[in-house]
Design a protein around this motif. Structure first.
Motif, PDB file in Angstrom:
ATOM      1  N   THR A 746       0.847  -1.194   0.000  1.00 46.98           N
ATOM      2  CA  THR A 746       0.000   0.000   0.000  1.00 46.98           C
ATOM      3  C   THR A 746       0.881   1.243   0.000  1.00 46.98           C
ATOM      4  OG1 THR A 746      -0.103   0.206   2.409  1.00 46.98           O
ATOM      5  CG2 THR A 746      -1.727  -1.242   1.368  1.00 46.98           C
ATOM      6  N   ASP A 747       0.282   2.373  -0.334  1.00 42.41           N
ATOM      7  CA  ASP A 747       1.029   3.635  -0.246  1.00 42.41           C
ATOM      8  C   ASP A 747       1.541   3.851   1.170  1.00 42.41           C
ATOM      9  OD1 ASP A 747       0.655   4.221  -2.882  1.00 42.41           O
ATOM     10  OD2 ASP A 747      -0.932   5.688  -2.575  1.00 42.41           O
ATOM     11  N   ASN A 748       0.723   3.461   2.145  1.00 40.85           N
ATOM     12  CA  ASN A 748       1.073   3.734   3.533  1.00 40.85           C
ATOM     13  C   ASN A 748       2.242   2.891   4.023  1.00 40.85           C
ATOM     14  OD1 ASN A 748       0.479   4.953   6.213  1.00 40.85           O
ATOM     15  ND2 ASN A 748       0.050   2.834   6.753  1.00 40.85           N
ATOM     16  N   ASN A 749       2.230   1.567   3.726  1.00 44.09           N
ATOM     17  CA  ASN A 749       3.287   0.724   4.308  1.00 44.09           C
ATOM     18  C   ASN A 749       4.585   0.735   3.513  1.00 44.09           C
ATOM     19  OD1 ASN A 749       3.149  -1.215   2.180  1.00 44.09           O
ATOM     20  ND2 ASN A 749       1.548  -2.347   3.242  1.00 44.09           N
ATOM     21  N   MET A 750       4.595   1.441   2.362  1.00 42.72           N
ATOM     22  CA  MET A 750       5.818   1.650   1.575  1.00 42.72           C
ATOM     23  C   MET A 750       6.398   0.360   1.025  1.00 42.72           C
ATOM     24  SD  MET A 750       7.561   4.712   3.816  1.00 42.72           S
ATOM     25  CE  MET A 750       7.311   3.941   5.397  1.00 42.72           C
ATOM     26  N   GLY A 751       5.594  -0.681   0.951  1.00 42.16           N
ATOM     27  CA  GLY A 751       6.006  -1.910   0.279  1.00 42.16           C
ATOM     28  C   GLY A 751       7.261  -2.526   0.864  1.00 42.16           C
ATOM     29  N   THR A 752       8.109  -3.010  -0.035  1.00 47.67           N
ATOM     30  CA  THR A 752       9.336  -3.689   0.398  1.00 47.67           C
ATOM     31  C   THR A 752      10.539  -2.760   0.420  1.00 47.67           C
ATOM     32  OG1 THR A 752       9.855  -4.354  -1.866  1.00 47.67           O
ATOM     33  CG2 THR A 752       8.501  -5.855  -0.576  1.00 47.67           C
ATOM     34  N   GLU A 753      10.302  -1.471   0.211  1.00 50.10           N
ATOM     35  CA  GLU A 753      11.409  -0.529   0.061  1.00 50.10           C
ATOM     36  C   GLU A 753      12.352  -0.517   1.263  1.00 50.10           C
ATOM     37  OE1 GLU A 753      10.239   3.384  -1.199  1.00 50.10           O
ATOM     38  OE2 GLU A 753       8.589   2.582  -2.373  1.00 50.10           O
ATOM     39  N   TRP A 754      11.814  -0.653   2.452  1.00 51.61           N
ATOM     40  CA  TRP A 754      12.632  -0.581   3.653  1.00 51.61           C
ATOM     41  C   TRP A 754      12.903  -1.953   4.253  1.00 51.61           C
ATOM     42  CZ3 TRP A 754      14.655   4.099   4.896  1.00 51.61           C
ATOM     43  CH2 TRP A 754      14.078   5.206   4.258  1.00 51.61           C
ATOM     44  N   ARG A 755      12.000  -2.889   4.107  1.00 49.48           N
ATOM     45  CA  ARG A 755      12.161  -4.209   4.725  1.00 49.48           C
ATOM     46  C   ARG A 755      13.182  -5.071   3.973  1.00 49.48           C
ATOM     47  NH1 ARG A 755       8.030  -5.766   8.127  1.00 49.48           N
ATOM     48  NH2 ARG A 755       8.215  -7.944   7.468  1.00 49.48           N
ATOM     49  N   TYR A 756      13.299  -4.864   2.692  1.00 50.99           N
ATOM     50  CA  TYR A 756      14.155  -5.709   1.857  1.00 50.99           C
ATOM     51  C   TYR A 756      15.596  -5.720   2.360  1.00 50.99           C
ATOM     52  CZ  TYR A 756      16.819  -7.176  -2.260  1.00 50.99           C
ATOM     53  OH  TYR A 756      17.690  -7.801  -3.115  1.00 50.99           O
ATOM     54  N   TYR A 757      16.101  -4.580   2.775  1.00 50.15           N
ATOM     55  CA  TYR A 757      17.514  -4.468   3.138  1.00 50.15           C
ATOM     56  C   TYR A 757      17.848  -5.120   4.475  1.00 50.15           C
ATOM     57  CZ  TYR A 757      17.541  -1.320  -0.795  1.00 50.15           C
ATOM     58  OH  TYR A 757      17.403  -0.806  -2.050  1.00 50.15           O
ATOM     59  N   TRP A 758      16.825  -5.467   5.231  1.00 48.31           N
ATOM     60  CA  TRP A 758      17.052  -6.152   6.504  1.00 48.31           C
ATOM     61  C   TRP A 758      16.649  -7.617   6.426  1.00 48.31           C
ATOM     62  CZ3 TRP A 758      20.181  -3.209   8.890  1.00 48.31           C
ATOM     63  CH2 TRP A 758      20.067  -1.827   8.804  1.00 48.31           C
ATOM     64  N   GLY A 759      16.442  -8.111   5.199  1.00 50.46           N
ATOM     65  CA  GLY A 759      16.087  -9.521   5.024  1.00 50.46           C
ATOM     66  C   GLY A 759      14.712  -9.868   5.527  1.00 50.46           C
ATOM     67  N   SER A 760      13.819  -8.866   5.612  1.00 51.45           N
ATOM     68  CA  SER A 760      12.478  -9.099   6.137  1.00 51.45           C
ATOM     69  C   SER A 760      11.486  -9.488   5.056  1.00 51.45           C
ATOM     70  CB  SER A 760      11.973  -7.834   6.854  1.00 51.45           C
ATOM     71  OG  SER A 760      12.853  -7.502   7.915  1.00 51.45           O
ATOM     72  N   GLU A 761      11.930  -9.569   3.807  1.00 48.99           N
ATOM     73  CA  GLU A 761      11.029  -9.925   2.701  1.00 48.99           C
ATOM     74  C   GLU A 761      11.545 -11.194   2.033  1.00 48.99           C
ATOM     75  OE1 GLU A 761       8.163  -8.646   1.682  1.00 48.99           O
ATOM     76  OE2 GLU A 761       8.195  -7.232   3.351  1.00 48.99           O
TER      77      GLU A 761
END
Length: 761
Positions: A746-761
């Protein structure tokens, strides 16, 4: 030695700076800076929906933020002169008002944005300025308000400004890094603003509590033991003060150089990280921490050194800062063997530059302020001019220099600017304080030599920043296009990279080998008559060339934000003709923003060869909100065909918004009605396909026959389901079953933009 304060005054001033009252103010101001940077990062994303994601938008947001802080500081300066107003209660009021606006800010931005969407560009820009100006006016007032309070009680101008600027900037810098690790990867934009508003409220409560405690103490304290020294004039500096005009000029230049380099550093680090979402927050956070360290050091120096010693210390500091930026690109150019560690070295250099350049502002306060009671107003004026310089630096570097010069050219120009600012400081101070110029001259000679050698010592910096450990395999680039929208490069294998990430290849031939062009040719597989097509993003132009020459396509509208791609395509014979194709209309704009304005437009197909799902602002073209917008712009039976870049979240989001869909290779195919899979129609279309008068599937060519047969085999993948790793087509019911524990974008949760770099996706 002429000290800045002596005897009883010095003892009482030291006692004040170490008192619980001063520590309380520092703590409050630290947490006041924390929410300010959360707001900036979140509001920047929110305003992109109004302005679009481009450098002009970034410039407007940064300008508005800085302008509000500057004007707000002037208002805070006036308020600080009204001694009957308790400054801690004033701080509490400012924080509460900021919290109220912050809590509702995203709804306000969304509502106002919808009202001005169809207005001229200057109206939209002015609206964005006005939206950000309101809360930043409040934020900007806090520094002079508290500086006036400290100067009035302690008698130290440079030390007061230095300590306050330091703790507030520490809070802002820490907020950036905290957001990267603990906020944005786990909560959305709305939750982030509510968290920031809660911090504002906590600061307000703390300020009220501190005021009540201090009021009780002051009522019980005898008048003779008041904190403030009696004289209104600030203590002697051991020499004549610099004129207000010179102080303000130096403050302007200092801000100009600092913000220019912040944008320059972000440009290089963003390119080296493939335009990651983390790059801006990390660069800004490290830069602010460096400024905070420099301000703290300078503030302490204002206390312990004579004016002449202070000037010499700051001069050395500015020269060291010039030396750091002189070696920035050359050093990185020779550290490709560090691979990912190259980014860490770059951030350390950013920290060091900001730390040494950050000593300037408190020093100017010490050398220029004269009156205790007007300390808040003088701080406001100094801060306002510094911010004016910062805004000019941001506009000049981000808007003009980056559109006219490459990374090396900008580095040379900014190095000359930093050297010029240092010379101006030395010249201004030498007129009053005795300073030996030999070392300074030697340093400047070295700096100018570094300027001359930049093109040689950093000749392959783009290749090194991009490929790092493997730079030798790709050097040199075949082509480079640098403008304010980004850096586009082409390697010797004709692969196109957009700001450090794969963005296509010059290829339109369907034969095996190299890039797979099955997907653009597959348009007629899933739609009987795709007459009107919208393409978001142009890349290498290969897809545009293929789609424009589809015999069923009558119009192809291409929305591309970076004009550099058209420049690149015009020089490539394989795809250059697409720019002159009468079917094609090329628009330079943000894809989402443009589509939102076209309320009456309808398309048979929308194609988005979107960027990697974890890059900065990728969510804008992958979220539920955007897909719903596209859905409303499709004709009955229309299709959306877009890149998932291997993300399960992207796939699940598409299958949730649209009633019909499937994964086709690594693309998501979605429709508002049943998809018309027709392999017979597709084969007939391919057999008649021509580009620039050349047949793409010549039955006389064995490789063409082989490729055509291979593509027709996809029909069996459509009929049967197999392991995700092996099949080419996966229907939405299978995707939804496989990804049932995956969150939607969603626009609000900003997708994987921030989680990807911490291995959360």
């Amino acid at each position: 030695m002429h000290s800045i304060a002596t005897g009883a005054d010095e003892s009482r001033q030291d006692e004040y700076f170490q008192s619980a009252r001063a520590r309380t103010i520092y703590l409050l101001f630290f947490f006041s800076g924390f929410p300010a940077l959360i707001y900036q990062l979140v509001w920047q994303r929110a305003l992109f929906r109004i302005l679009g994601v481009n450098i002009e938008s970034v410039t407007i947001v940064v300008t508005a933020f800085m302008l509000g802080l500057g004007i707000g500081s002037l208002a805070g300066g006036y308020l600080s002169r009204i001694t009957r107003v308790p400054l801690l209660l004033l701080l509490a009021a400012i924080e509460i008002l900021t919290a109220i606006f912050g809590a509702f800010s995203l709804w306000i931005f969304e509502f106002v944005g919808d009202q001005v969407l169809s207005q001229p560009a200057f109206v939209i820009a002015f609206t964005a300025l006005a939206l950000v100006l309101v809360p930043t006016l409040l934020m900007g007032a806090t520094l002079p308000v508290l500086a006036g309070h400290l100067i009035r009680h302690s008698g130290y101008s440079g030390r007061s400004v230095g300590m306050l600027y330091s703790v507030n900037t520490f809070g802002a810098g820490f907020a950036c890094l905290f957001c990267i690790v603990a906020v944005f990867p786990f909560v959305g934009m709305l939750e982030s603003t509510l968290f920031a508003a809660a911090l504002n409220a906590a600061v307000a409560i703390g300020a009220v509590a501190a005021y009540r405690v201090q009021s009780n103490i002051d009522r019980r304290r005898p008048a003779a033991s008041a904190d403030a020294p009696a004289p209104e004039e600030l203590p002697a500096t051991g020499g004549e003060r610099l004129s207000p005009a010179r102080i303000l000029l130096l403050s302007f230049v200092g801000g100009f150089v600092a913000l220019s380099y912040e944008i320059f550093f972000f440009r290089s680090i963003s390119f080296a990280s493939g335009n990651s979402s983390v790059a801006f927050a990390a660069t800004l956070g490290v830069f602010l921490l460096g400024l905070a360290m420099g301000a703290k050091d300078s503030g302490e120096a204002c206390h312990s050194l004579s004016a002449g010693q202070l000037v010499r210390k700051v001069t050395r500091s500015l020269l060291i800062a010039c030396a750091i930026v002189a070696i920035y690109l050359p050093l990185l150019n020779h550290l490709d063997w560090l691979d990912g560690g190259l980014l860490l070295v770059a951030l350390i250099l950013v920290l060091l530059f900001a730390r040494f350049w950050g000593m300037l502002l408190p020093c100017l306060a010490q050398l220029g302020f004269t009156n205790r009671e007007s300390g808040g107003m003088q701080t406001a004026q100094l801060y306002l001019v510094n911010i004016a310089g910062s805004v000019c630096g941001s506009l000049t570097t981000g808007y003009f220099l980056m559109n006219q010069f490459g990374l090396i050219g900008i580095a040379q120009i900014l190095l000359l600017t930093a050297i010029g600012g240092t010379l101006l400081f030395v010249y201004s101070a030498t007129a009053i304080y005795r300073i030996r110029a030999s070392r300074q001259v030697a340093g400047l000679v070295v700096g100018l030599s570094a300027f001359m050698l930049q093109p040689v010592t950093a000749a392959t910096i783009l290749e090194v920043l991009h490929f790092k450990l493997f730079a030798d395999w790709y050097m040199p680039y075949a082509k480079v296009v640098e403008n304010r929208s980004g850096i586009i490069t082409v390697d010797r294998d004709r692969v196109v990279f957009g700001h450090g990430m794969y963005d296509g290849v010059f290829k339109i031939a369907p034969i095996d080998g190299g890039a797979d062009v099955t997907r653009p040719y597959a348009l007629s597989l899933v739609h009987a008559a795709p007459k009107d097509v919208l393409m978001i993003g142009m890349g290498s132009g290969s897809w545009a060339q293929i789609v424009a020459n589809n015999p069923h396509v009558e119009t192809l509208t291409i929305v591309e934000i970076n004009p550099g791609y058209a420049q690149l395509i015009a020089e490539e014979p394989l795809v250059a003709s697409v720019l002159d194709n009468p079917k094609v209309r090329l628009i330079h704009d943000d894809g989402r923003r443009w589509l939102k304005k076209q309320s009456a437009a309808r398309f048979d197909a929308v194609i988005a060869n979107a960027t990697w799902h974890f890059r900065a602002n990728a969510t804008n073209l992958l979220s539920v909100d955007f897909l719903a917008l596209v859905k409303s712009r499709l004709r009955p039976g229309g299709i959306l065909f877009y890149n998932t870049t291997g993300s399960s979240r992207v796939l699940r989001t598409g299958c949730t918004v649209f009633p019909s869909g499937a994964r086709f290779l690594n693309f998501m195919l979605a429709s508002n009605g049943p998809i018309d899979w027709n392999f017979g129609r597709w084969k007939r279309t391919l057999e008649g396909y021509t580009i620039d008068g050349k047949r793409m599937f010549d039955p006389e060519v064995g490789a063409h026959r082989t490729t055509l047969a291979k593509w027709m085999q996809l029909e069996s993948d459509l009929a049967t389901s197999g392991p995700v790793e092996s099949d080419k087509v996966e229907r939405c019911d299978e995707i939804l079953q496989r990804t049932q524990d995956t969150r939607l974008i969603t626009d609000n949760n900003m997708g994987t933009e921030w989680r990807y770099y911490w291995g959360s996706e």
